[in-house]
Design an enzyme around this catalytic site. Structure first.
Site, mmCIF file in Angstrom:
data_model
loop_
_atom_site.group_PDB
_atom_site.id
_atom_site.type_symbol
_atom_site.label_atom_id
_atom_site.label_comp_id
_atom_site.label_asym_id
_atom_site.label_seq_id
_atom_site.Cartn_x
_atom_site.Cartn_y
_atom_site.Cartn_z
ATOM 1 N N ILE A 196 45.036 12.873 42.553
ATOM 2 C CA ILE A 196 44.529 12.909 43.918
ATOM 3 C C ILE A 196 43.670 11.678 44.181
ATOM 4 C CG2 ILE A 196 43.210 14.262 45.598
ATOM 5 C CD1 ILE A 196 43.534 16.616 43.463
ATOM 6 N N CYS A 197 43.892 11.048 45.302
ATOM 7 C CA CYS A 197 43.042 9.917 45.682
ATOM 8 C C CYS A 197 42.017 10.432 46.681
ATOM 9 C CB CYS A 197 43.890 8.809 46.303
ATOM 10 S SG CYS A 197 42.927 7.420 46.874
ATOM 11 N N ALA A 198 40.873 10.877 46.187
ATOM 12 C CA ALA A 198 39.817 11.388 47.055
ATOM 13 C C ALA A 198 38.493 10.815 46.579
ATOM 14 C CB ALA A 198 39.772 12.909 47.018
#
Lengths: 156, 400
Positions: free
Chosen positions: A91-93
């Site tokens: 996840i790119c968060a």
């Protein structure tokens, strides 16, 4: 007992006494290293009827250091089709990387990811999905993501 | 760290949910929550306020500020320079540490007292109040105490938790204390409970208020002197006996060190100055000294009487280092690991090759290699700290 374990124990007690928010359930928390939670977006959204699983991995520096969080990809679960979620579940968060704060918790992360999915307008993979997935490290924390303000994926 | 069995061994980590929920015991959970550090979840230890006013344990916030110079709660930028001692909070925590087990006990007793009342309701109610009073108090709140119906049990528990003298003051009568079961005059039951059921016979018979006041004062004095002398006993065993040498009142904090400018030899000397082990490579020495400075300075933020001894601090440091080492083993085994898994690595290299030109830098395992790779301060050092084992794919690229 280590600080990280004590802190996780407290979070677990909280989950067990106060319960989890809507759409989030604790699947497995048998130790203080890896937890699994299921995630569902309730109400009208692109992901209606889909259930996802999240894997949390903690190190002894938790909560000073962020947990490694990713969607589970196996026979039962798939990663959601989302511009910030790679097909391997990474996840790119920002809150999982540079914007992590030690006052956040497992449930707080789940809620953030739930709202990330809820606000999604178009179901698609990140533009560089194939290239990333081919070389991605096992632990998403070893990835240095570049975060963008917009929700229109991490496109260059 | 812990293994899978640990979670079942430790059922005894105190947290706000030890107290009954708000509708049963209003404010207690919130109070307990408010006196806890939002980083570690423990009752504040040597609390410090940041410039925005938020409060954390000294060690927690100092560790965090070394990673990222902002308040973890409101993200306002700040630094170690703005940390101030929160003396009032520390005093409150100290008192709460003493009061907490007592209040928990009261809650449990209350629960036990309530439990049998609910099913055979009427009998118990009569014992507590005279018929006359029951007739008089016809407000719904008072009613539910006497005739607790399942529907209003919450109210019953609440009003029962603090039997105020007001509701029964006009007719003094003897009731069994919910804690010690002794017969105590209803009008002084509160004082009796406040004093931990230690009141003597003159109290139980409800003698003159002046006498009880004098006694109260005495008890307070006892409480306070006990607080000064041996608060540590209530402090999760962190405090030490007076006989042991504590860190002096006038001890000064360890200043920041520009480690990269120092020679390894100097580092070893600095560690030796504090009677710390000075073995290991330079990185280990730096990490050890950094952590020592954190522990040492955080200890200075405690009230002098509550400070740990240097011995304790050294033990803490050792514990921390062992924890790190278990994590580090992956690194020491790296060469062997690389050799053992060479075939698998080569396979990975082959799999990766068609899509990835070999001219790429090792760090290009980042997904956004097309973008400028931005160093997020903190996150990189964090990664280094928490996961020293490099990712296998990187190693392979290095080899090439």
């Amino acid at each position: 007992m280590a600080v990280s374990s004590r802190r996780l124990q407290k979070e677990l007690t909280e989950i067990k006494t106060a319960g989890t928010p809507c759409g989030i359930t604790l699947l497995k928390a048998d130790d203080f290293q890896t937890w699994f939670l299921s995630l569902e977006v309730l109400g009208e959204s692109q992901y209606k009827g889909e259930v996802f699983a999240l894997m949390f991995r903690f190190d002894p520096q938790y909560p000073i250091s962020a947990p490694a969080v990713q969607f589970v990809v196996d026979d039962k679960y798939k990663a959601p089709l989302h511009p910030h979620v790679y097909s391997n579940g990474h996840i790119c968060a920002s809150i999982l990387g540079g914007e992590w704060s030690p006052v956040l918790s497992v449930i707080a992360v789940c809620i953030t990811l739930q709202s990330m999915l809820a606000s999604c307008k178009e179901k698609k993979r990140p533009p560089d999905n194939d290239r990333y997935v081919a070389h991605a490290p096992d632990n998403p924390k070893k990835t240095r993501f570049v975060y963008h303000e917009s929700d229109s994926a991490a496109a260059p | 760290m812990s293994n899978s069995t640990t979670i079942f061994e430790v059922d005894n980590v105190p947290d706000p949910t030890d107290f009954p929920s708000t509708d049963v015991a209003p404010g207690l959970r919130e109070l307990d929550e408010a006196l806890r550090c939002s980083i570690c979840g423990e009752l504040f230890q040597a609390p410090l306020t940041v410039s925005c006013g938020h409060c954390f344990c000294s060690l927690c916030i100092r560790t965090q500020l070394a990673v990222k110079a902002e308040c973890p709660l409101c993200r306002q930028s700040t630094s170690e320079f703005y940390l101030r001692k929160a003396q009032t909070v520390e005093d409150a925590v100290k008192a709460w540490n003493i009061a907490r087990p007592y209040i928990l006990q009261l809650c449990r007793e209350e629960e036990r007292r309530k439990a049998p009342v609910t099913p055979p309701l009427v009998d118990e109610g009569i014992e507590f109040r005279s018929p006359k009073k029951r007739k008089r108090s016809s407000t719904p709140d008072d009613e539910v105490v006497e005739i607790p119906k399942p529907t209003s049990s919450k109210n019953a528990q609440r009003s029962g938790l603090s039997p105020t003298p007001a509701s029964g003051s006009s007719t003094p009568q003897v009731v069994p204390c919910p804690v010690c079961q002794r017969q105590v005059s209803y009008s002084i039951i509160n004082q009796h409970l406040d004093q931990g059921c230690k009141s003597t016979s003159d109290f139980e018979t409800g003698s003159s208020s002046s006498g009880s006041k004098g006694k109260q004062k005495q008890d307070w004095r006892k409480l306070f002197s006990a607080g000064e002398g041996s608060t540590s006993s209530g402090n999760k065993g962190k405090g030490k006996l007076k006989t042991k040498a504590k860190v002096d009142d006038d001890a000064s904090p360890i200043p920041k060190v520009a480690y990269h400018t120092l020679k390894e030899k100097r580092l070893r000397e600095m560690l030796a100055d504090h009677d710390l082990p000075n073995n290991g490579d330079k990185d280990t020495l730096i990490k050890r000294h950094e952590r020592w400075a954190l522990l040492y300075n955080a200890n200075l933020d405690r009230t002098p009487t509550d400070r740990l001894t240097l011995e304790d601090l050294r033990r803490e440091l050792k514990k921390w280092e062992t924890e790190r080492q278990t994590k580090r083993q992956a690194v020491t085994d790296l060469n062997a690991y690389q050799k053992a898994n060479k075939a698998a690595f080569n396979q990975l290299v082959e799999a990766a090759r068609p899509k990835k030109p070999p001219t790429k830098l090792p760090q290009s395992d980042s997904p956004m290699s097309l973008n400028e790779v931005e160093e997020v301060p903190g996150s990189s050092s964090l990664t280094a700290l928490s996961s020293p084992a490099p990712d296998p794919t990187v190693i392979v690229v290095d080899e090439e």
